[in-house]
Design an enzyme around this catalytic site. Sequence first.
Site, PDB file in Angstrom:
ATOM      1  N   GLY A 131       0.809  -1.208   0.000  1.00  0.00           N
ATOM      2  CA  GLY A 131       0.000   0.000   0.000  1.00  0.00           C
ATOM      3  C   GLY A 131       0.845   1.261   0.000  1.00  0.00           C
ATOM      4  CG  ASP A 132       0.696   5.924  -1.350  1.00  0.00           C
ATOM      5  OD1 ASP A 132       1.037   6.492  -0.278  1.00  0.00           O
ATOM      6  OD2 ASP A 132       0.696   6.504  -2.442  1.00  0.00           O
ATOM      7  CG  PHE A 133       3.347   5.492   4.214  1.00  0.00           C
ATOM      8  CD1 PHE A 133       3.585   6.749   3.683  1.00  0.00           C
ATOM      9  CD2 PHE A 133       4.443   4.686   4.537  1.00  0.00           C
ATOM     10  CE1 PHE A 133       4.881   7.204   3.461  1.00  0.00           C
ATOM     11  CE2 PHE A 133       5.752   5.127   4.321  1.00  0.00           C
ATOM     12  CZ  PHE A 133       5.960   6.387   3.773  1.00  0.00           C
ATOM     13  CG  HIS A 146      15.302  10.446   7.408  1.00  0.00           C
ATOM     14  ND1 HIS A 146      16.574   9.964   7.578  1.00  0.00           N
ATOM     15  CD2 HIS A 146      14.693   9.580   6.557  1.00  0.00           C
ATOM     16  CE1 HIS A 146      16.731   8.867   6.861  1.00  0.00           C
ATOM     17  NE2 HIS A 146      15.601   8.605   6.234  1.00  0.00           N
ATOM     18  CG  ASP A 147      12.842   9.302   3.328  1.00  0.00           C
ATOM     19  OD1 ASP A 147      14.069   9.495   3.371  1.00  0.00           O
ATOM     20  OD2 ASP A 147      12.322   8.161   3.339  1.00  0.00           O
ATOM     21  CG  ASN A 176      22.822  11.465   1.973  1.00  0.00           C
ATOM     22  OD1 ASN A 176      23.273  11.700   0.853  1.00  0.00           O
ATOM     23  ND2 ASN A 176      22.193  10.333   2.259  1.00  0.00           N
ATOM     24  CD  GLN A 209      20.663   9.575  -1.532  1.00  0.00           C
ATOM     25  OE1 GLN A 209      20.904   9.095  -0.444  1.00  0.00           O
ATOM     26  NE2 GLN A 209      20.442   8.831  -2.610  1.00  0.00           N
TER      27      GLN A 209
HETATM   28  N1  SAM Z   1      12.035   1.580   7.509  1.00  0.00           N
HETATM   29  C1  SAM Z   1      13.108   1.051   6.699  1.00  0.00           C
HETATM   30  C2  SAM Z   1      14.437   1.216   7.363  1.00  0.00           C
HETATM   31  O1  SAM Z   1      14.581   2.089   8.229  1.00  0.00           O
HETATM   32  O2  SAM Z   1      15.353   0.460   7.038  1.00  0.00           O
HETATM   33  C3  SAM Z   1      13.159   1.693   5.323  1.00  0.00           C
HETATM   34  C4  SAM Z   1      13.315   3.183   5.276  1.00  0.00           C
HETATM   35  S1  SAM Z   1      13.384   3.828   3.643  1.00  0.00           S
HETATM   36  C5  SAM Z   1      14.253   5.296   3.845  1.00  0.00           C
HETATM   37  C6  SAM Z   1      11.748   4.425   3.332  1.00  0.00           C
HETATM   38  C7  SAM Z   1      10.754   3.306   3.069  1.00  0.00           C
HETATM   39  O3  SAM Z   1       9.444   3.879   2.894  1.00  0.00           O
HETATM   40  C8  SAM Z   1      11.053   2.528   1.809  1.00  0.00           C
HETATM   41  O4  SAM Z   1      10.991   1.156   2.071  1.00  0.00           O
HETATM   42  C9  SAM Z   1       9.969   2.976   0.851  1.00  0.00           C
HETATM   43  O5  SAM Z   1       9.645   1.990  -0.116  1.00  0.00           O
HETATM   44  C10 SAM Z   1       8.831   3.265   1.798  1.00  0.00           C
HETATM   45  N2  SAM Z   1       7.849   4.189   1.235  1.00  0.00           N
HETATM   46  C11 SAM Z   1       8.083   5.352   0.611  1.00  0.00           C
HETATM   47  N3  SAM Z   1       6.929   5.954   0.248  1.00  0.00           N
HETATM   48  C12 SAM Z   1       5.939   5.126   0.664  1.00  0.00           C
HETATM   49  C13 SAM Z   1       4.513   5.195   0.578  1.00  0.00           C
HETATM   50  N4  SAM Z   1       3.907   6.243   0.006  1.00  0.00           N
HETATM   51  N5  SAM Z   1       3.799   4.184   1.106  1.00  0.00           N
HETATM   52  C14 SAM Z   1       4.423   3.120   1.707  1.00  0.00           C
HETATM   53  N6  SAM Z   1       5.767   3.009   1.823  1.00  0.00           N
HETATM   54  C15 SAM Z   1       6.518   3.998   1.294  1.00  0.00           C
HETATM   55  C1  ASE Z   2      16.800   7.586   3.213  1.00  0.00           C
HETATM   56  C2  ASE Z   2      17.900   7.097   3.878  1.00  0.00           C
HETATM   57  C3  ASE Z   2      19.105   7.106   3.220  1.00  0.00           C
HETATM   58  C4  ASE Z   2      16.867   8.083   1.917  1.00  0.00           C
HETATM   59  C5  ASE Z   2      18.069   8.104   1.239  1.00  0.00           C
HETATM   60  C6  ASE Z   2      19.191   7.594   1.889  1.00  0.00           C
HETATM   61  C7  ASE Z   2      20.415   6.710   3.598  1.00  0.00           C
HETATM   62  C8  ASE Z   2      21.247   6.963   2.525  1.00  0.00           C
HETATM   63  N1  ASE Z   2      20.497   7.478   1.496  1.00  0.00           N
HETATM   64  O1  ASE Z   2      15.616   7.596   3.857  1.00  0.00           O
HETATM   65  C9  ASE Z   2      20.846   6.107   4.902  1.00  0.00           C
HETATM   66  C10 ASE Z   2      21.525   7.125   5.777  1.00  0.00           C
HETATM   67  N2  ASE Z   2      22.825   7.490   5.272  1.00  0.00           N
HETATM   68  C11 ASE Z   2      23.100   8.746   4.875  1.00  0.00           C
HETATM   69  C12 ASE Z   2      24.458   8.986   4.328  1.00  0.00           C
HETATM   70  O2  ASE Z   2      22.289   9.634   4.967  1.00  0.00           O
END
Ligand code: SAM
Ligand code: ASE
Length: 352
Positions: free
Chosen positions: A240-242, A260-261, A307, A311
């Site tokens: 799903g899409d949160f 943080h994204d 970062n 990113q």
């Molecule tokens: N929670 C994991 C961790 O800390 O290792 C993954 C973090 S990663 C930065 C962000 C996660 O959010 C990814 O797995 C991505 O696919 C998921 N994500 C991004 N947008 C999303 C959405 N709209 N709905 C559900 N999941 C989403």
């Molecule tokens: C995210 C986490 C990371 C999105 C892009 C990312 C990381 C790297 N790129 O949610 C993990 C944390 N490491 C750094 C260097 O920020």
Amino acid sequence: MDSTEVAPAADTYPKKILEYMEGFLVSKTLFTACELGVFDVLLAAARPLSAEEISQTVGASLDGTERLLAACSGLQLLETHQHNGQVSYSNTEQASLYLTRSGSATLYHSIQYSSRTIYLCWHYLTDAVRDGTNQYEKAFGVSSKDLFHALYRSDEEMVKFMQLMNSIWNVCGRDVITAFDLSPFKVICDLGGCSGALAKQCTSAYPECTVKIFDLPKVVQTSREHFVKEDDHRISFIEGDFFNDPLLEADLYILARILHDWTDERCVELLSRVHKACKPGGAVLLVEALLYENGAGPLTAQLYSLNMLVQTEGRERTGAQYSAMLTAAGFTNIQYRLTGKIYDAVLGLKEA
Ligand code: SAM
Ligand code: ASE
């Protein structure tokens, strides 16, 4: 002024600045040794190897390999052995554990992602700071309008990102999951739980709990194919899409490296949806690299925030900043715990 007087060493030798100026030489040496498989070859050999043997096995020039091995020994990633005037190399214990493809807690995939993706984005850090935006269009020619569309610009890139996400929880996972006693929460939903590395830490620390990993359909499909063999019946996946789809009801929602994204507005929007879905008496656990309240550290979180600028759409934040967003979404009794490692934990409750 007395001509024999010498200025203090700090003025004439800017040690820190010289070190920082060339810090990327260290990173690139590590990246290249990993990419060529130097640590894998030495692990498989189970005896010290000469530069010649290593260069032949990895398929690289002898001269280049000799210089790379020398630098790796200078960085204390390799040990050198002298025998009849011949130098040979072996892995340090840490290199075998963390720099080989097969190590159980390997950082190999994180290093590969740093080398192939983050390093390229950071080429445009100056532009990112100037414009205040991420640099996908410049670095990779993909539109940055839809963040995860850009991050997952190919299937290969998605798998690499998931491997990066996976690998740090071998090193920091236990600490963030046990920072608070989560044993009262039986049904846990890991929002954006990716390949399930943190979910596994959860079921290992709290054998009574079940974890439902909620992530984008393509990510769930890839997790099933490449990551978890669904052998742990306590862990399951939901596609799903949160931001748009209904969230399932749970006692605890984990959001690890999710907020943080995103911008503050998007974070409060997501947290409000979580608060609505959460059972009364339930909670939300944020797992993030917390900045100190005065912004003066930790350095890792400060650099990660840069970062996030190159990113993503987000930033790293202080405990108080997370607390304000949780409060805006309706959560109460907010507490944070620092782990001393990269990632920390914030807990907010939904009143019963
Ligand atoms: N929670 C994991 C961790 O800390 O290792 C993954 C973090 S990663 C930065 C962000 C996660 O959010 C990814 O797995 C991505 O696919 C998921 N994500 C991004 N947008 C999303 C959405 N709209 N709905 C559900 N999941 C989403
Ligand atoms: C995210 C986490 C990371 C999105 C892009 C990312 C990381 C790297 N790129 O949610 C993990 C944390 N490491 C750094 C260097 O920020």
